[in-house]
Design an enzyme around this catalytic site. Structure first.
Site, mmCIF file in Angstrom:
data_model
loop_
_atom_site.group_PDB
_atom_site.id
_atom_site.type_symbol
_atom_site.label_atom_id
_atom_site.label_comp_id
_atom_site.label_asym_id
_atom_site.label_seq_id
_atom_site.Cartn_x
_atom_site.Cartn_y
_atom_site.Cartn_z
ATOM 1 N N GLY A 224 -87.673 -105.449 17.931
ATOM 2 C CA GLY A 224 -89.009 -105.093 18.389
ATOM 3 C C GLY A 224 -89.277 -105.327 19.858
ATOM 4 O O GLY A 224 -90.387 -105.092 20.336
ATOM 5 N N GLU A 266 -82.455 -108.755 16.015
ATOM 6 C CA GLU A 266 -82.009 -107.416 15.632
ATOM 7 C C GLU A 266 -82.581 -106.337 16.524
ATOM 8 O O GLU A 266 -83.305 -105.460 16.055
ATOM 9 C CB GLU A 266 -82.558 -107.127 14.223
ATOM 10 C CG GLU A 266 -81.644 -107.411 13.112
ATOM 11 C CD GLU A 266 -82.381 -107.309 11.795
ATOM 12 O OE1 GLU A 266 -81.731 -107.577 10.787
ATOM 13 O OE2 GLU A 266 -83.579 -106.974 11.738
ATOM 14 N N PRO A 267 -82.323 -106.367 17.822
ATOM 15 C CA PRO A 267 -82.891 -105.308 18.658
ATOM 16 C C PRO A 267 -82.217 -103.958 18.401
ATOM 17 O O PRO A 267 -81.006 -103.899 18.168
ATOM 18 C CB PRO A 267 -82.587 -105.793 20.082
ATOM 19 C CG PRO A 267 -81.437 -106.723 19.951
ATOM 20 C CD PRO A 267 -81.506 -107.321 18.584
ATOM 21 N N GLY A 268 -82.987 -102.919 18.417
ATOM 22 C CA GLY A 268 -82.449 -101.561 18.300
ATOM 23 C C GLY A 268 -82.826 -100.811 19.565
ATOM 24 O O GLY A 268 -82.017 -100.590 20.473
ATOM 25 N N CYS A 336 -93.184 -73.685 16.614
ATOM 26 C CA CYS A 336 -94.442 -73.009 16.297
ATOM 27 C C CYS A 336 -95.443 -74.060 15.866
ATOM 28 O O CYS A 336 -95.726 -74.229 14.672
ATOM 29 C CB CYS A 336 -94.227 -71.991 15.200
ATOM 30 S SG CYS A 336 -93.136 -70.712 15.754
ATOM 31 N N GLU A 337 -95.928 -74.795 16.821
ATOM 32 C CA GLU A 337 -96.715 -75.987 16.542
ATOM 33 C C GLU A 337 -97.393 -76.367 17.847
ATOM 34 O O GLU A 337 -96.702 -76.683 18.821
ATOM 35 C CB GLU A 337 -95.719 -77.080 16.114
ATOM 36 C CG GLU A 337 -96.265 -78.311 15.520
ATOM 37 C CD GLU A 337 -96.435 -78.208 14.018
ATOM 38 O OE1 GLU A 337 -97.476 -78.666 13.536
ATOM 39 O OE2 GLU A 337 -95.554 -77.650 13.336
ATOM 40 N N TYR A 365 -84.436 -93.652 18.782
ATOM 41 C CA TYR A 365 -85.225 -92.887 17.815
ATOM 42 C C TYR A 365 -85.482 -91.438 18.247
ATOM 43 O O TYR A 365 -86.456 -90.828 17.823
ATOM 44 C CB TYR A 365 -86.569 -93.598 17.520
ATOM 45 C CG TYR A 365 -86.395 -95.032 17.069
ATOM 46 C CD1 TYR A 365 -85.948 -95.311 15.785
ATOM 47 C CD2 TYR A 365 -86.653 -96.103 17.920
ATOM 48 C CE1 TYR A 365 -85.766 -96.625 15.371
ATOM 49 C CE2 TYR A 365 -86.473 -97.421 17.510
ATOM 50 C CZ TYR A 365 -86.035 -97.672 16.239
ATOM 51 O OH TYR A 365 -85.859 -98.966 15.824
HETATM 52 N N1 LLP Z 1 -85.157 -104.882 12.241
HETATM 53 C C1 LLP Z 1 -85.934 -104.292 11.302
HETATM 54 C C2 LLP Z 1 -85.995 -104.846 9.973
HETATM 55 C C3 LLP Z 1 -86.662 -103.147 11.632
HETATM 56 O O1 LLP Z 1 -87.427 -102.585 10.715
HETATM 57 C C4 LLP Z 1 -86.574 -102.602 12.932
HETATM 58 C C5 LLP Z 1 -87.295 -101.390 13.289
HETATM 59 C C6 LLP Z 1 -85.733 -103.234 13.863
HETATM 60 C C7 LLP Z 1 -85.049 -104.376 13.480
HETATM 61 C C8 LLP Z 1 -85.539 -102.734 15.256
HETATM 62 O O2 LLP Z 1 -86.704 -102.657 16.005
HETATM 63 P P1 LLP Z 1 -86.602 -102.199 17.563
HETATM 64 O O3 LLP Z 1 -85.873 -103.286 18.301
HETATM 65 O O4 LLP Z 1 -85.867 -100.920 17.585
HETATM 66 O O5 LLP Z 1 -88.012 -102.043 17.986
HETATM 67 N N2 LLP Z 1 -89.325 -94.908 14.855
HETATM 68 C C9 LLP Z 1 -90.130 -95.850 15.590
HETATM 69 C C10 LLP Z 1 -89.630 -97.250 15.459
HETATM 70 C C11 LLP Z 1 -89.552 -97.746 14.048
HETATM 71 C C12 LLP Z 1 -88.946 -99.127 13.989
HETATM 72 C C13 LLP Z 1 -88.640 -99.493 12.610
HETATM 73 N N3 LLP Z 1 -88.009 -100.746 12.466
HETATM 74 C C14 LLP Z 1 -90.197 -95.421 17.043
HETATM 75 O O6 LLP Z 1 -89.622 -94.389 17.405
HETATM 76 O O7 LLP Z 1 -90.870 -96.060 17.853
#
Ligand code: LLP
Length: 406
Positions: A224, A266-268, A336-337, A365
């Site tokens: 997050g 858990e950064p994504g 088309c939106e 994402y």
């Molecule tokens: N761990 C868990 C359990 C999660 O549900 C998530 C994200 C992460 C880690 C990673 O979070 P991050 O570091 O990426 O913020 N589609 C949305 C984001 C949905 C995130 C869902 N969970 C967007 O495009 O902003």
């Protein structure tokens, strides 16, 4: 980045990733997320970008992996990702998914609720296989972010409320089971968060919880951490985030006289967002009484985030970055939106048909939430490392688009 060359080689729209930047960010986390009191683990949340090339990069850096579906898990298996380093999340894992995970000996299953635990109990009894689990807790900390990406309010679909009946029943079931081993707790409070106070509050609550157990457990704080999309975003540097979380944990353990086995994050998004750019070709240009549109050859099918979350992005016209920006422009896609808008009201120079436009920070994402709406073809993905570009996902072909249709 030689955009013209990349366009000639791979076409547009095109997702381009700066691998060196991803490596740099991974190291910023890794080198600072350390403690001499407990173990630390950096897990990449693969939902942000789960493709083979990305997973291979993570293996080079010895990261662990968060997956949320059979598809993400299967991709990991196909690149030979070590199963013991995988964390399997999800609020509604199916019998098929859980059975696959147990058979493949996935390292940790993050159990979201009682029904899932019951299902896992049944599977492990039948297969006579051990599993290590975390319980996903909803500790009630609310982070201030978009309502679709906040996860820890009391009515969230994710996790179990601590001290509720469901939580107590889960602990009872774990005690009864000879195959399910509780290893720790997980809490993910939301996404694109710029403030560390909600993490501090989460640490405090989770330490209160783990100290009620005899053996030292793990705490997984989720991801997050915010990233930069436009000049208005000022994320806390990831070195600082890492140090702060470890320090807060160490302090909290001392205060509460508690013991921890391992802390995980858990950064994504923050690992891949800024490394990604999307390259488009401008087609039509349209002036209405109140708006000037630049039409691009992609749109909401390769980046749904502006339409879904009102997400903001920055863009430039390739080769005209330093020209006078005298136009207020809306960048619209091909769908088309009417909501197929990537950026509303950005200052750009005058453009011509066939100019290239690049949007920044699209690495998280974007590809993973892409769609075939209007039967748009999923763009190719290119990784650029040490100045060399490499195709890592081919552009979808028309034949592939309909290959499953009977
Ligand atoms: N761990 C868990 C359990 C999660 O549900 C998530 C994200 C992460 C880690 C990673 O979070 P991050 O570091 O990426 O913020 N589609 C949305 C984001 C949905 C995130 C869902 N969970 C967007 O495009 O902003």
């Amino acid at each position: 980045m030689n955009y013209q060359n990349l366009k000639e080689k791979y076409g547009t729209p095109l997702y381009i990733y700066d691998v060196d930047l991803m490596k740099d960010i991974i190291c910023k986390y890794q080198n600072n997320f350390k403690s001499n009191q407990f173990e630390t683990e950096l897990i990449y949340a693969s939902k942000a970008l789960n493709i083979k090339a990305m997973l291979r990069l993570l293996m080079r850096y010895n990261l662990s992996l968060d997956v949320v579906s059979l598809g993400e898990l299967y991709t990991a298996k196909m690149v030979g990702f070590p199963m013991e380093k995988i964390y399997f999340h999800g609020n509604n894992k199916s019998l098929e998914e859980l059975t696959y995970a147990v058979k493949e000996a996935v390292g940790t299953i993050v159990v979201d609720n009682l029904m899932e635990l019951e299902l896992l109990h049944q599977i492990t009894q039948e297969l006579k296989k051990n599993v290590h689990i975390y319980i996903r807790l909803n500790v009630g900390v609310e982070a201030h972010t978009h309502k679709y990406i906040v996860t820890a309010h009391v009515d969230s679909k994710f996790g179990v409320l601590y001290q509720g009946k469901e939580y107590a029943e889960m602990l009872d079931l774990i005690k009864q089971s000879s195959y399910i081993h509780l290893q720790g707790f997980h809490s993910h409070i939301g996404s694109q968060i710029f403030d560390l106070a909600p993490y501090d509050a989460t640490i405090k609550k989770l330490v209160e919880i783990i100290k009620t157990f005899d053996q030292p457990l793990d705490i997984n704080l989720g991801g997050g951490f915010g990233t930069t999309y436009t000049d208005a975003d000022h994320p806390i540097p990831y070195e600082e985030v890492s140090k702060h979380l470890v320090q807060t944990m160490e302090n909290e353990l001392m205060k509460q006289n508690a013991h921890l086995h391992k802390i995980c994050i858990e950064p994504g998004r923050s690992i891949v967002a800024e490394a990604g750019q999307t390259l488009y070709t401008i087609g039509g240009i349209k002036q209405t009484p109140n708006k000037l549109y630049y039409f691009i050859d992609g749109g909401m099918t390769d980046n749904i985030r502006p339409a879904l979350y009102q997400a903001l992005y920055h863009a430039e016209i390739v080769g005209k970055e330093n020209q006078f920006k005298n136009k207020i422009v809306t960048i619209a896609g091909k769908c088309c939106e009417s909501g197929d808008i990537i950026i509303e009201n950005i200052l750009l120079p005058e453009a011509q048909r066939n100019d290239l436009l690049v949007t920044y920070s699209t690495g998280a994402y974007g590809y993973s939430m892409s769609s075939n709406y209007n039967k748009a073809l999923t763009p190719a993905v290119v990784f650029v490392e040490d100045g060399k570009d490499e195709l890592v996902v081919k552009r979808q072909s028309l034949a592939e688009l309909i290959e499953r249709e009977i």
